[in-house]
Design a protein around this motif. Structure first.
Motif, PDB file in Angstrom:
ATOM      1  N   GLY A 387     -50.402  88.858 -34.287  1.00 36.44           N
ATOM      2  CA  GLY A 387     -51.818  88.489 -34.319  1.00 36.44           C
ATOM      3  C   GLY A 387     -52.749  89.551 -33.747  1.00 36.44           C
ATOM      4  N   LYS A 388     -52.165  90.673 -33.299  1.00 34.16           N
ATOM      5  CA  LYS A 388     -53.030  91.717 -32.721  1.00 34.16           C
ATOM      6  C   LYS A 388     -53.410  92.714 -33.817  1.00 34.16           C
ATOM      7  CE  LYS A 388     -50.250  91.974 -28.939  1.00 34.16           C
ATOM      8  NZ  LYS A 388     -49.464  92.852 -28.173  1.00 34.16           N
ATOM      9  N   GLU A 389     -53.775  93.923 -33.390  1.00 32.25           N
ATOM     10  CA  GLU A 389     -54.213  94.938 -34.363  1.00 32.25           C
ATOM     11  C   GLU A 389     -53.135  95.239 -35.420  1.00 32.25           C
ATOM     12  OE1 GLU A 389     -53.739  98.765 -32.456  1.00 32.25           O
ATOM     13  OE2 GLU A 389     -52.325  97.730 -31.192  1.00 32.25           O
ATOM     14  N   ALA A 390     -53.611  95.829 -36.504  1.00 31.75           N
ATOM     15  CA  ALA A 390     -52.680  96.200 -37.573  1.00 31.75           C
ATOM     16  C   ALA A 390     -51.872  97.408 -37.128  1.00 31.75           C
ATOM     17  CB  ALA A 390     -53.461  96.529 -38.820  1.00 31.75           C
ATOM     18  N   ARG A 391     -50.594  97.386 -37.469  1.00 30.94           N
ATOM     19  CA  ARG A 391     -49.748  98.547 -37.171  1.00 30.94           C
ATOM     20  C   ARG A 391     -49.523  99.294 -38.470  1.00 30.94           C
ATOM     21  NH1 ARG A 391     -43.704  99.933 -36.042  1.00 30.94           N
ATOM     22  NH2 ARG A 391     -43.048  98.297 -37.467  1.00 30.94           N
ATOM     23  N   LYS A 392     -49.802 100.587 -38.460  1.00 29.75           N
ATOM     24  CA  LYS A 392     -49.514 101.398 -39.647  1.00 29.75           C
ATOM     25  C   LYS A 392     -48.226 102.133 -39.366  1.00 29.75           C
ATOM     26  CE  LYS A 392     -54.161 102.497 -41.078  1.00 29.75           C
ATOM     27  NZ  LYS A 392     -55.213 103.328 -40.556  1.00 29.75           N
ATOM     28  N   PHE A 393     -47.300 102.097 -40.304  1.00 27.47           N
ATOM     29  CA  PHE A 393     -46.105 102.915 -40.103  1.00 27.47           C
ATOM     30  C   PHE A 393     -45.514 103.361 -41.431  1.00 27.47           C
ATOM     31  CE2 PHE A 393     -42.351 100.061 -40.769  1.00 27.47           C
ATOM     32  CZ  PHE A 393     -43.021  98.862 -40.990  1.00 27.47           C
ATOM     33  N   LEU A 394     -44.735 104.422 -41.347  1.00 29.30           N
ATOM     34  CA  LEU A 394     -44.037 104.922 -42.534  1.00 29.30           C
ATOM     35  C   LEU A 394     -42.587 104.511 -42.400  1.00 29.30           C
ATOM     36  CD1 LEU A 394     -45.214 108.611 -43.117  1.00 29.30           C
ATOM     37  CD2 LEU A 394     -45.880 106.553 -44.376  1.00 29.30           C
ATOM     38  N   SER A 395     -42.166 103.670 -43.340  1.00 34.66           N
ATOM     39  CA  SER A 395     -40.789 103.202 -43.278  1.00 34.66           C
ATOM     40  C   SER A 395     -39.889 104.173 -44.049  1.00 34.66           C
ATOM     41  CB  SER A 395     -40.760 101.802 -43.886  1.00 34.66           C
ATOM     42  OG  SER A 395     -39.466 101.390 -44.086  1.00 34.66           O
ATOM     43  N   LEU A 396     -39.964 105.437 -43.688  1.00 32.05           N
ATOM     44  CA  LEU A 396     -39.185 106.459 -44.422  1.00 32.05           C
ATOM     45  C   LEU A 396     -37.691 106.306 -44.144  1.00 32.05           C
ATOM     46  CD1 LEU A 396     -41.284 109.674 -43.682  1.00 32.05           C
ATOM     47  CD2 LEU A 396     -40.919 108.648 -45.939  1.00 32.05           C
ATOM     48  N   HIS A 397     -36.892 106.629 -45.144  1.00 39.37           N
ATOM     49  CA  HIS A 397     -35.444 106.728 -44.926  1.00 39.37           C
ATOM     50  C   HIS A 397     -35.226 107.697 -43.757  1.00 39.37           C
ATOM     51  CE1 HIS A 397     -31.283 107.919 -45.547  1.00 39.37           C
ATOM     52  NE2 HIS A 397     -31.146 106.846 -46.309  1.00 39.37           N
ATOM     53  N   TYR A 398     -34.249 107.379 -42.886  1.00 35.16           N
ATOM     54  CA  TYR A 398     -34.042 108.219 -41.693  1.00 35.16           C
ATOM     55  C   TYR A 398     -33.836 109.693 -42.067  1.00 35.16           C
ATOM     56  CZ  TYR A 398     -33.222 103.909 -38.978  1.00 35.16           C
ATOM     57  OH  TYR A 398     -33.328 102.707 -38.365  1.00 35.16           O
ATOM     58  N   ASP A 399     -33.131 109.941 -43.165  1.00 36.50           N
ATOM     59  CA  ASP A 399     -32.882 111.329 -43.567  1.00 36.50           C
ATOM     60  C   ASP A 399     -34.177 112.063 -43.905  1.00 36.50           C
ATOM     61  OD1 ASP A 399     -30.258 111.902 -43.281  1.00 36.50           O
ATOM     62  OD2 ASP A 399     -29.678 111.382 -45.332  1.00 36.50           O
ATOM     63  N   LEU A 400     -35.187 111.329 -44.380  1.00 31.89           N
ATOM     64  CA  LEU A 400     -36.427 111.974 -44.805  1.00 31.89           C
ATOM     65  C   LEU A 400     -37.438 112.107 -43.667  1.00 31.89           C
ATOM     66  CD1 LEU A 400     -37.025 110.285 -48.294  1.00 31.89           C
ATOM     67  CD2 LEU A 400     -35.685 112.316 -47.746  1.00 31.89           C
ATOM     68  N   ALA A 401     -37.327 111.250 -42.666  1.00 29.32           N
ATOM     69  CA  ALA A 401     -38.316 111.256 -41.575  1.00 29.32           C
ATOM     70  C   ALA A 401     -38.419 112.651 -40.963  1.00 29.32           C
ATOM     71  CB  ALA A 401     -37.896 110.247 -40.519  1.00 29.32           C
ATOM     72  N   PRO A 402     -39.655 113.185 -40.806  1.00 26.21           N
ATOM     73  CA  PRO A 402     -39.795 114.547 -40.272  1.00 26.21           C
ATOM     74  C   PRO A 402     -39.183 114.688 -38.885  1.00 26.21           C
ATOM     75  CG  PRO A 402     -41.900 113.770 -41.163  1.00 26.21           C
ATOM     76  CD  PRO A 402     -40.950 112.608 -41.215  1.00 26.21           C
ATOM     77  N   ILE A 403     -39.449 113.725 -38.000  1.00 25.38           N
ATOM     78  CA  ILE A 403     -38.909 113.762 -36.634  1.00 25.38           C
ATOM     79  C   ILE A 403     -37.986 112.561 -36.491  1.00 25.38           C
ATOM     80  CG2 ILE A 403     -39.539 113.551 -34.186  1.00 25.38           C
ATOM     81  CD1 ILE A 403     -42.261 114.831 -34.961  1.00 25.38           C
TER      82      ILE A 403
END
Ligand code: GAP
Length: 502
Positions: A387-403
């Protein structure tokens, strides 16, 4: 809220993924620079492709051919004579278009009652040809035409496209070759002309025999290559979807045509089916939702004259369904062309048949930048957290995630915490890309990493100094687990390996 390309462009700029090229000079049309996180993401996309092609199979070799090739290559491949798009200009607003990208219109031919007077009309906005015919048949008057009674002389007459911006008339199409020309050496004359390669494929064809003999290969086998290609596109755009400089990931898979196969061997068409399935599954494996992917068969008039079949893997981008990759059966066309133009024998000796012939080629040809854009669009999530603020996230495959992992001290003004967190980050770095950050409060640090898709965050707090335990937080579930600091590397490494498994 529906995802737009603007959401993605703004995320990429804000978070150091992609910047406009030469921005301080006002930018250069449709060229983009990959920032600190973009370079990681792009490399990860290309590595994922390379791994699945070269390392996980035993029938493919890698190659890295030069961008500049002998100019005859492009004569043999047909690019000098055929690699062109029909260019049209609007006579009113002067905008420029690819004629084959403009919507095809149909009109109807009207005849004015009692007069030898014909008019070709196209439907007004929102009308279909059928609706327009029905209006004419109902005897409605055309406000833009002379008064009187009009009848339909001919239904669905093809109408030349007009300018989609202002409705203006377009010039006749001119063929415009998409290859970037350059000169070898100091003298700029016709003898020194060569081109920046418009596809990586030809570098593979000209090396077919080198790879075949040095690696002692037998059919079927493939050669994979990733590299830059250049096309002077008339209408580039939609961010990195269509640019003038881009990276291709191409496989040329050499196999036997049906009439040369022994019983049980896959024919060229069977290999084509195999590659269609493999490539479709690759996008799913790396996180793209199945409902956002589809295969589109090329219509007969889209097929190159030498191709026996071609499908596009398409993704539903915010701009609509568009091509990610083409998978074609190119037959023996390319090798035969190079045999003819180079005079070199590029045929294959089949020991079982005691016969020489030219192999067939199946070509899955993907764009790294387009794939990256699809992975970004598909991974983009906005969700409400309790119910709080919107969370933005990238659900990238772990292999693709930059960090892969970020380590934070809970408080940056406690030197013992900073030292322990920095030490942990240092220990993790040789295993996977880890960063240390203490430039904001913990909530903000999490949000930052969520937005760039970092799968794991580790927080070192005051208790850590006492019990040696830290908190490991997962990006997707936001679950937090306490564990000994020494266990973090093993837990993350195991998750990364598991995510990679097919
Ligand atoms: N050797 C075959 C070949 O080059 P293509 O369909 O012209 O085929 C293959 O290109 C892939 O390369 C496309 O599916 C797309 O992903 C990528 N590609 C082509 N032109 C591009 C451009 N101007 N910008 C970004 N990617 C491009």
């Amino acid at each position: 809220m529906a995802l737009t390309m603007d959401n993605i462009v703004s995320l990429c700029k804000r978070r150091g993924i992609i910047f406009q090229s030469s921005e301080i000079y006002g930018g250069l049309g449709s060229t983009w620079d990959y920032g600190p996180l973009g370079v990681e993401l792009k490399r990860n996309v290309m590595d994922a492709w390379w791994r699945s092609m070269v390392y996980e199979r035993d029938d493919i070799e890698g190659l890295d051919a030069a961008i500049l090739m002998h100019p005859q290559t492009w004569v043999a491949s047909g690019h000098v004579s055929n690699f062109s798009d029909p260019l049209v200009d609007c006579k009113s607003c002067k905008r420029r278009f690819r004629e084959d990208h403009l919507p095809a219109y149909a009109g109807i031919k009207l005849v004015h009652d009692g007069e030898p007077r014909e008019e070709l009309v196209v439907p007004a906005m929102g009308d279909s040809v059928e609706q327009m015919i029905s209006k004419v048949r109902q005897g409605r008057e055309w406000s833009s035409k002379p008064k009187g009674y009009w009848t339909v002389a001919e239904e669905t007459v093809p109408v030349r496209p007009f300018c989609p911006e202002c409705g203006g008339e377009l010039t006749e199409p001119r063929q415009f070759n998409l290859m970037f020309e350059t000169h070898l050496g100091p003298v700029k004359d016709s003898a020194s002309v060569t081109y920046l390669r418009p596809e990586t494929a030809q570098g593979i064809f000209v090396n077919f025999d080198n790879v075949l003999t040095t690696m002692r290969r037998k059919l079927p086998f493939g050669i994979a290559q990733i590299g830059k290609s250049f096309r002077n596109e008339i209408t580039p755009g939609n961010f990195v979807f269509r640019t003038r400089e881009f990276e291709q990931m191409e496989l040329e898979f050499f196999c036997k045509p049906a009439d040369k196969c022994q019983p049980g061997e896959r024919t060229d068409m069977e290999w084509w089916e195999h590659w269609k399935e493999e490539r479709f599954n690759w996008y799913k494996r790396y996180g793209i939702r199945a409902e956002k992917l589809r295969m589109r068969d090329h219509a007969a008039d889209e097929l190159a004259h030498y191709a026996k079949g071609c499908v596009d893997v398409e993704y539903e981008f915010p701009i609509g369904w568009s091509e990610l990759e083409g998978i074609a059966n190119r037959t023996d066309y390319d090798l035969k062309q190079h045999i003819q133009y180079s005079g070199k024998d590029l045929s294959y000796f089949d020991q079982a048949r005691n016969e020489r012939y030219v192999p067939y080629v199946i070509e899955p040809s993907a764009g790294a930048n387009r794939s990256l854009l699809a992975f970004l669009c598909d991974a983009y999530r906005e969700e409400e957290v309790e119910g709080k603020e919107a969370r933005k996230f990238l659900s990238l495959h772990y292999d693709l995630a930059p960090i892969k992992c970020a380590v934070f001290p809970l408080l940056k003004n406690k030197p013992e915490l900073v030292e322990k967190a920095r030490g942990l980050a240092r220990d993790l770095k040789p295993h996977f890309y880890t960063v240390y950050d203490d430039t904001a409060a913990i909530g903000k640090l999490y949000r930052r990493q969520d937005e760039i898709g970092t799968p794991f965050c580790v927080t070192v707090d005051m208790d850590s100094l006492e019990d040696g335990q830290v908190t490991l937080r997962n990006r997707d579930t936001m679950q937090q687990d306490r564990m000994p600091a020494e266990k973090v590397q093993e837990v993350i490494a195991e998750s990364l390996v598991n995510a990679r498994a097919r």
